[in-house]
Design a protein around this motif. Structure first.
Motif, PDB file in Angstrom:
ATOM      1  N   UNK A   1       0.835  -1.206   0.000  1.00 29.55           N
ATOM      2  CA  UNK A   1       0.000   0.000   0.000  1.00 29.55           C
ATOM      3  C   UNK A   1       0.864   1.247   0.000  1.00 29.55           C
ATOM      4  N   UNK A   2       0.410   2.239  -0.771  1.00 26.10           N
ATOM      5  CA  UNK A   2       1.020   3.563  -0.868  1.00 26.10           C
ATOM      6  C   UNK A   2       2.335   3.575  -1.645  1.00 26.10           C
ATOM      7  N   UNK A   3       2.677   2.473  -2.279  1.00 29.05           N
ATOM      8  CA  UNK A   3       3.810   2.491  -3.196  1.00 29.05           C
ATOM      9  C   UNK A   3       3.227   2.646  -4.598  1.00 29.05           C
ATOM     10  N   UNK A   4       3.038   3.896  -5.001  1.00 32.02           N
ATOM     11  CA  UNK A   4       2.529   4.190  -6.328  1.00 32.02           C
ATOM     12  C   UNK A   4       3.653   4.277  -7.339  1.00 32.02           C
ATOM     13  N   UNK A   5       3.316   4.768  -8.524  1.00 29.05           N
ATOM     14  CA  UNK A   5       4.321   4.798  -9.594  1.00 29.05           C
ATOM     15  C   UNK A   5       5.513   5.654  -9.228  1.00 29.05           C
ATOM     16  N   UNK A   6       5.254   6.852  -8.672  1.00 25.12           N
ATOM     17  CA  UNK A   6       6.354   7.752  -8.341  1.00 25.12           C
ATOM     18  C   UNK A   6       7.277   7.144  -7.297  1.00 25.12           C
ATOM     19  N   UNK A   7       6.701   6.576  -6.234  1.00 29.36           N
ATOM     20  CA  UNK A   7       7.521   5.950  -5.191  1.00 29.36           C
ATOM     21  C   UNK A   7       8.278   4.751  -5.747  1.00 29.36           C
TER      22      UNK A   7
END
Length: 404
Positions: free
Chosen positions: A184-190
C-alpha cells in the motif's frame, strides 16, 4: 497479544454481481464495461473465464474482443453493486462490529475479540467465504494477519475464493519476494524512486536503511518502510464511528462534447442537482466549490471559489459553477468532462447564517428555493431519483441520466 485482522476482497466484484443476477453469464467469458456510446468503452471487471483469455481491467472493449471474440459484454449497474456491497458488509457484521470498508468491494475486520465464539482468524475467514458464496453467489478472498497492511497483502496473495494466513513466523517467506509495488502507498512515483535505489521487492525495502528511504520519499518513505517490516498499529474502525466526509462531488464524461453555453448550463445543472442532493442527504453544507474541466485532448483544469454563504442548494451551486466556467474557459471550446465538488463541509444545523431580511434581500427567495429542493428530495426518496428532474435535463443527448 497480537490482533487478528482480516481483509476481505470480493473477486471481480462487478462481474460477480452480474453473474449472481444473471446465472447464464457464469458459463461464458463475460465482462462488465462502460457504455461505448458514452465514451466509457473500457473493461471494468471480468469473470474467471474471461481471465483465461487475458482480458484485462481498464483495457478498451475492442482490445478485449480481439483476445476473446466471444466475450459477452454487460452494462454496469452501479446501484446493484452498492446494494450487494451493503449486504456483504452486513454479513461481516454478524461476526464483529469492527468492520471498516476500504472500497465498494473491500473491507477490514478486527475479529480479535470474537474468536471464542467463531474460531480463529482462518476459521472465521473460511466461514465468511462460504456464507457469502452460499447466500449471495459472490466469492471473496481473505487475508488474515496481525495488522491491516499484511492482511491486505494476504487477500491479494491467492485468488479467487481463498484464505491466506500471514503470521510473524511466515511473513518474510510469503511477502518479502513480492514486488514492492504490491505494498500500500507504493505508487508509480515511489516505485520509480525505489527502483533507482535498486529496491525491487518488499524484502529489499524492509532491509533498507529507513533514513535513506525517508530522505528520498519523506514521511511516505518512513511509512512504507514500517509497512514492509510489518509495523502497523492503525485500528479497524467500528461501524458505530461516524466517518468524516471531506467533500461531496459528481462528474460526467458526456456522450458528445459540450460546445456552447447552453450545453454547459445543462451539464452544470445536472451535476449541481446531484451534489446538492447528496449534501442535503448527509445534513451538510459546503463553503467552497470546485469545478474540473477536461477537453477532448484530456487536458484538465481545476478552479475553485468560496461561496457567499454555506449552502446545499443546487441553484446557488449552479450560479457559482457557471461563473467559474465563464471566467476560466473559452465558451465554445469543447468540453469532454465536467466535475463539480463541494468542500469545506459543515453540518447544516450548525450553520449560523447571517441571512436576515436586513442583511440579505434574497432571503425570501432562498427560503422558497429550500422548500422546493426539499420537496424534490422527498419525491425522489419515495419514487426514485428519476421521478423528478429539470425539464432541460429530460431526454438530453449528452448521456445525462438520473439513476433509477
Amino acid at each position: 497479544m497480537d490482533r487478528t485482522i482480516l481483509h476481505c476482497d470480493c473477486n471481480g466484484f462487478y462481474a460477480s454481481v452480474e453473474c449472481a443476477m444473471h446465472p447464464e453469464y457464469k458459463n461464458v467469458p463475460m465482462a462488465v464495461c462502460g457504455d461505448p456510446q458514452n465514451r466509457h468503452g473500457i473493461i471494468l471487471a471480468k469473470n474467471e473465464l474471461a481471465k483465461k483469455y487475458n482480458v484485462q481491467t481498464a483495457e478498451t472493449i475492442w482490445q478485449a474482443k480481439r483476445k476473446c471474440p466471444d466475450l459477452v459484454l454487460a452494462a454496469a449497474h452501479h446501484r446493484e453493486y452498492q446494494r450487494y456491497s451493503r449486504m456483504i458488509n452486513a454479513i461481516y457484521q454478524r461476526f464483529t462490529d469492527r468492520v471498516e470498508p476500504f472500497s465498494i468491494d473491500e473491507s477490514w475486520l478486527d475479529v480479535t475479540g470474537c474468536q471464542n465464539l467463531f474460531g480463529d482468524g482462518k476459521q472465521i475467514a473460511d466461514t465468511l467465504r462460504n456464507t457469502i458464496r452460499e447466500e449471495l453467489g459472490i466469492t471473496i478472498s481473505a487475508g488474515v494477519s496481525f495488522n491491516k497492511i499484511y492482511a491486505k497483502l494476504g487477500s491479494d496473495y491467492k485468488k479467487p475464493d481463498a484464505t491466506t494466513v500471514i503470521t510473524r513466523g511466515n511473513y518474510q517467506e510469503l511477502l518479502f519476494p513480492l514486488p514492492v509495488s504490491a505494498l500500500m502507498y507504493v505508487g508509480r512515483s515511489a516505485r520509480e524512486q525505489l527502483d533507482k535505489l535498486y529496491i525491487k521487492t518488499i524484502g529489499d525495502l524492509a532491509r533498507s536503511d529507513k533514513r535513506l528511504i525517508a530522505g528520498k520519499l519523506g514521511k511516505v518513505g518512513e511509512l512504507i518502510h514500517d509497512y514492509a517490516n510489518g509495523i502497523d498499529d492503525s485500528p479497524v474502525a467500528s461501524i458505530y464511528e461516524q466517518r468524516e466526509i471531506k467533500s461531496v462531488g459528481n462528474g460526467i464524461t458526456f456522450r458528445r462534447n459540450l460546445t456552447g453555453i447552453e450545453d454547459i448550463r445543462l451539464g452544470v445543472r445536472a451535476l449541481c442537482d446531484t451534489v446538492a442532493g447528496r449534501l442535503r442527504k448527509h445534513g451538510l453544507k459546503c463553503q467552497t466549490l470546485q469545478v474540473t474541466i477536461k477537453d477532448p485532448q484530456f487536458k484538465v483544469i481545476t478552479r475553485q471559489r468560496p461561496l457567499p454563504f454555506p449552502t446545499n442548494l443546487s441553484q446557488e451551486l449552479i450560479d457559482l459553477s457557471l461563473e467559474i466556467v465563464s471566467s476560466s474557459w473559452r465558451i465554445g471550446a469543447p468540453i469532454r468532462m465536467l466535475a463539480i465538488t463541494g468542500s469545506g463541509l459543515i453540518p447544516a444545523d450548525q450553520v449560523e447564517e447571517q441571512l436576515s431580511f436586513y442583511t440579505n434581500p434574497d432571503a425570501p427567495a432562498r427560503k422558497k428555493q429550500e422548500k422546493l429542493e426539499n420537496a424534490m428530495d422527498i419525491i425522489r426518496e419515495k419514487y426514485g431519483q428519476g421521478a423528478i428532474s429539470f425539464g432541460t435535463v429530460i431526454h438530453n443527448d449528452l448521456g445525462i441520466e438520473k439513476d433509477d
